[in-house]
Design a protein around this motif. Structure first.
Motif: not given
Length: 247
Positions: A216-220
């Motif tokens: 996961l490179t980003a979660v938002d």
């Protein structure tokens, strides 16, 4: 076993790792998804989305790490009645009619009698297949099979829906209708996790997890991801934050 509570995440993934033939497909993925959240997984083919979904639903086991759904450790057969799952490949009985498929899956979910019949009609109405109830699935088009698979996932009104590319092969007007239903279910407290390649679908999610090369490179939220990357669209944000382009 610990029962879920309103404050506890519905999906809890802790340092999941999975390899096939010496190739690491998931590399230490951790993620919590809250009750009533519509969460999207966005990533290219081969990024690990479907493997993550299979670990989440208990179809596959992680080499290391833990999965909990609704407070229960996975995999666990008894959880089948508490979540709905739509796979990327349709798992249907082609020699049976749509109704016979739905009756079979309803029995797995513990539905029977008038309640079963009510839910079959309601689920088929969502995917616009009521007029094809008694047609053999072998006579269905690919898009109709996707719609029937979604109806099966919706059949028992689960607390959690896990959908692997649910709208692939579905025409734009029906896709819009299905998304209206998914958003209504979310608003009524159903937790929804889905994978998608469609950028406007990702924009409808409460949060998005960008996945690439098993991480996961980003979660938002969609807006936060766009703001962080300086992008005006989710597609541009994914290219920057997903590792396609280094800024």
């Amino acid at each position: 076993m610990t029962a879920s509570s309103p404050s506890r995440p519905v999906v809890e993934l802790d340092r999941l790792t999975r390899a096939f033939g010496g190739r690491t497909v998931l590399d230490g993925v951790s993620l919590n998804i809250g009750r009533g959240e519509l969460f999207g997984l966005l990533g290219p083919s081969g990024s690990g989305k479907t493997t993550l979904i299979k670990l989440m639903t208990g179809i596959d086991r992680a080499d290391s790490g833990t999965v909990r759904l609704l407070g229960e450790r996975m995999p666990q057969l008894a959880m089948l009645q508490r979540f709905g799952y739509m796979a990327q490949s349709d798992a249907l009985y082609n020699e049976l009619t749509a109704r016979e498929n739905l009756v079979f899956f309803a029995s797995l979910y513990g539905l029977s009698g008038a309640r079963r019949n009510e839910r079959i009609r309601a689920a088929l109405s969502v995917v616009d297949l009521l007029g094809h109830l008694n047609k053999p699935v072998s006579a269905y088009s690919g898009g109709m099979k996707r719609r029937l698979s979604l109806a099966i996932a919706l059949l028992h009104e689960p607390e959690l829906l896990v959908l692997d590319e649910p709208t692939v092969g579905i025409d734009p007007a029906l896709r819009q209708s299905i998304w209206k239903e998914l958003l209504a279910m979310r608003d009524n407290g159903t937790t929804i996790v889905l994978t998608t390649h469609v950028m406007d679908e990702a924009d409808k999610c409460d949060r998005i997890g960008l996945i690439r090369d098993g991480r996961l490179t980003a979660v938002d939220t969609p807006e936060a991801l766009k703001a962080r990357s300086g992008a005006s669209t989710i597609e541009e944000a994914f290219i920057v934050l997903g590792g396609g382009v280094r800024s």
